[in-house]
Design an enzyme around this catalytic site. Sequence first.
Site, PDB file in Angstrom:
ATOM      1  N   GLU A   9       0.811  -1.224   0.000  1.00  9.32           N
ATOM      2  CA  GLU A   9       0.000   0.000   0.000  1.00  9.32           C
ATOM      3  C   GLU A   9       0.839   1.267   0.000  1.00  9.32           C
ATOM      4  O   GLU A   9       0.307   2.365  -0.075  1.00  9.32           O
ATOM      5  CB  GLU A   9      -0.956   0.010   1.190  1.00  9.32           C
ATOM      6  N   ASP A  82      -0.760  -3.466   4.702  1.00 13.30           N
ATOM      7  CA  ASP A  82      -0.390  -3.563   6.115  1.00 13.30           C
ATOM      8  C   ASP A  82      -1.181  -4.663   6.831  1.00 13.30           C
ATOM      9  O   ASP A  82      -2.359  -4.884   6.535  1.00 13.30           O
ATOM     10  CB  ASP A  82      -0.626  -2.222   6.820  1.00 13.30           C
ATOM     11  N   ASP A  84      -3.168  -5.224   9.214  1.00 14.55           N
ATOM     12  CA  ASP A  84      -4.199  -4.832  10.180  1.00 14.55           C
ATOM     13  C   ASP A  84      -5.535  -4.779   9.452  1.00 14.55           C
ATOM     14  O   ASP A  84      -5.639  -5.164   8.281  1.00 14.55           O
ATOM     15  CB  ASP A  84      -3.859  -3.494  10.831  1.00 14.55           C
ATOM     16  N   GLU A  86      -7.360  -2.239   8.361  1.00 18.40           N
ATOM     17  CA  GLU A  86      -7.377  -1.352   7.201  1.00 18.40           C
ATOM     18  C   GLU A  86      -6.645  -1.990   6.034  1.00 18.40           C
ATOM     19  O   GLU A  86      -7.074  -1.888   4.880  1.00 18.40           O
ATOM     20  CB  GLU A  86      -6.757  -0.001   7.560  1.00 18.40           C
ATOM     21  N   TYR A 299       6.189  -3.961  12.664  1.00 22.63           N
ATOM     22  CA  TYR A 299       4.952  -3.215  12.423  1.00 22.63           C
ATOM     23  C   TYR A 299       4.539  -2.440  13.664  1.00 22.63           C
ATOM     24  O   TYR A 299       4.556  -2.971  14.779  1.00 22.63           O
ATOM     25  CB  TYR A 299       3.839  -4.168  11.998  1.00 22.63           C
ATOM     26  N   ARG A 301       1.648  -0.879  14.586  1.00 20.88           N
ATOM     27  CA  ARG A 301       0.279  -0.852  15.126  1.00 20.88           C
ATOM     28  C   ARG A 301      -0.008  -2.194  15.778  1.00 20.88           C
ATOM     29  O   ARG A 301      -0.348  -3.162  15.111  1.00 20.88           O
ATOM     30  CB  ARG A 301      -0.738  -0.545  14.022  1.00 20.88           C
ATOM     31  N   HIS A 345       0.353  -9.395  15.867  1.00 19.30           N
ATOM     32  CA  HIS A 345       1.689  -8.856  15.604  1.00 19.30           C
ATOM     33  C   HIS A 345       2.528  -8.874  16.874  1.00 19.30           C
ATOM     34  O   HIS A 345       2.006  -8.855  17.980  1.00 19.30           O
ATOM     35  CB  HIS A 345       1.598  -7.407  15.102  1.00 19.30           C
TER      36      HIS A 345
END
Length: 763
Positions: A9, A82, A84, A86, A299, A301, A345
């Site tokens: 992304e 990513d 997650d 989103e 990562y 988040r 994660h």
Amino acid sequence: MSKPLVIVESPTKEKALRKYIGKDYLVASTVGHIIDLPEKEIGIDVANNFEPKYVTIPGKQKVIQGLKTAARNSEDIYLAADPDREGEAIAFHTADILKKKGRRFHRVLFHEITQKGVLEALAAPEPLNENKYKAQQARRILDRLVGYEISPVLWKKVKYGLSAGRVQSVAVRIICERERAIQAFETEEYWSITAMLEDGKPPAFAAKLVKKNGEKIKIPDQATADQVLVDLAKAAFVVDAVEKKTVKRNPWPPFTTSKLQQEAIRKLRFTAKKTMSVAQQLYEGLDLGAGEFVGLITYMRTDSVRISEDAAQEAQNLIRETFGKDYGLAKPRFFKNKNKVQDAHEAIRPTSVYHTPETVSRFLNKDQLALYQLIWKRFMASQMAQALINQNTVTIKAGDYTFSATGSSILFPGFMALYRTADDEEQDSQNKDAALLPDLSEKTILSLIKIEPKQHFTLPPPRFSEASLVKELEENGIGRPSTYASILSTIRDKGYVDFIKSYFRPSELGFIVSDLLVENFPDVLSVGFTAKMENDLDLVETSEINALDVLSKFYETFEQRLASAAEHMLSVKGVGVPTQSPCPVCGKLLHIKVGKNGPFLACVGYPECAYSRNYVRDEKGHVQALEPDFEAADGEVCDKCGKPMVVKQGKFGDFLACSGYPVCKNTRSMGVKSSSASLQATGVKCPEKGCDGDLVQRTSKRGKIFYGCSRFPQCNFASWDKPVAEPCPQCGGPIMVEKETKKDGKVIKCPVKECGFQVKSET
């Protein structure tokens, strides 16, 4: 044979991957989301199981065409957005755009952008996670329903352009409630008494009075303190007990997202938004020279404190090499997650501890280095030996009174040799003047050097800083760590809170809107309800509950609240919020209203009484009208009643007003000697409903020409564009305006944005 395509992304991540896998894979990026709900409509078909209506994001057509071109000959598409919710949505939307008979889609999760991390992820692709996508979609729908259905009610009742948000409005409520707790706080006086004592020789040490007759002592005023001093004047100070112990202090776990934000705010003075932006750069990859492009952290988040065994062992090796074997552990230390933590994660850690801050410093900018150093040290410290603290506590008797003295020293620093939290540093600062206690024994008689009474006052609860608000949101389950930065930015951008000297304070608009929403939408604005909704979204992701059930249950109550608010919510535009202050002109109550320039006080007797003022609140939250500081206009008299004119300040600069207001409401522009009839008239009547004024040419403070109503400040209509005395043929609006643009030249257009009618000017 064509290469498979990997889609990420971020263009930065795309650049890194080309270096790692460019020989075997094609690489492209979506540059964030490519489709979303439409901006100008709600985009949710509530009656059809809350079906979302997705559209291409403006400006992303070229990106989509580029993805289709890149995927033209690829049978295998690896979706590596990513890891997650989103990212999962981006993966699903990309797959939908690129779907083709015989084409296979694989989900790839890059937890770190290193060659090892990338190759391992590509070797173990997963199917797309539909439950994670449903959780993201449910959150998006909930946020859209709240924002797009409550906001129009606020436009009608308070002010056009306001917005509500499922999570942001709860954050504003928390800030407002803290401010009211501060306003309601009553300060109390109390005293402390400290004795400076010696064991026969200097230096003296401090002991604090803690008890009388075995009970905790409270000294409310100076009279009580003076009596204590009288009692102590004849008392002998004798050591009653000595406690010596060695305390083991364990390091903190590596960072989660929220803990990183809190620590970066306090230690580095970063905002939450800046912290996440810089962390994204460290994750996506930086050029370390000699063609080495690598992500420096995992990562960013995450709610988890889990770390891999390989990473822990690598840290142990470097600790022994750098600090010595005493600072390492026999086996790595692992931390347990709290209940209900998302464990997809690892914690935020360096991708390799051998990328020390010193070795990478020349490739990083100042902010990148500061944040990387914080992450690197926190992770390394989490794998270091405990600190050993010698702690001594001495209890001292003085007649009926008991004093206590505490001292500590570091026996072995362990992890503290590398890293101390902001809390540790703050505590060190508070204790920096404390002396070490002498080696004392029970029954030892001490010498009193001096005794110090000190007056104190209790303090109200503190306002929220960014760090403490993030902590509050996290502890109450409001939002998710990945959303905290945007929440904090949004509530400031919307004007609901002010950020003064690093602390949040509600604005007047924030108080008004928050109170209305809490009264009319108590469920949506409830901390507990919002936290439960976050938990439900987690359960959707783990397929324990159905997304449609969550949405239906929410909307059943929400729809009822919405209908009630549309009818019964207090109109701040019309009635206003009542205060306890009487109007100084007629004696009726003043109400708080919201106009184009924000909240103001106005008499409830309007239009019979036109009294209005700006206002402030005192420290207790009471409203105080601000009387304008009028300046007499030398030689200027009102041409309607003959009274002196005074200078007033308005939205577009200074103007003249009759000092006989509110009986005489005559106004005119600065420098104009006669009534509004002799102003530079335009021949156009004011378009405001119910106004009988004329539009005249005026000049702003900066010398720019604009057009405003001759009845200003009673009428605030103003336009930068020259008015034309023609009604709009499309929408029926009372006037048109003349405007010149590079694209269209000189045009006559309707000033109503929603209409959009325009024709080319013939002049």
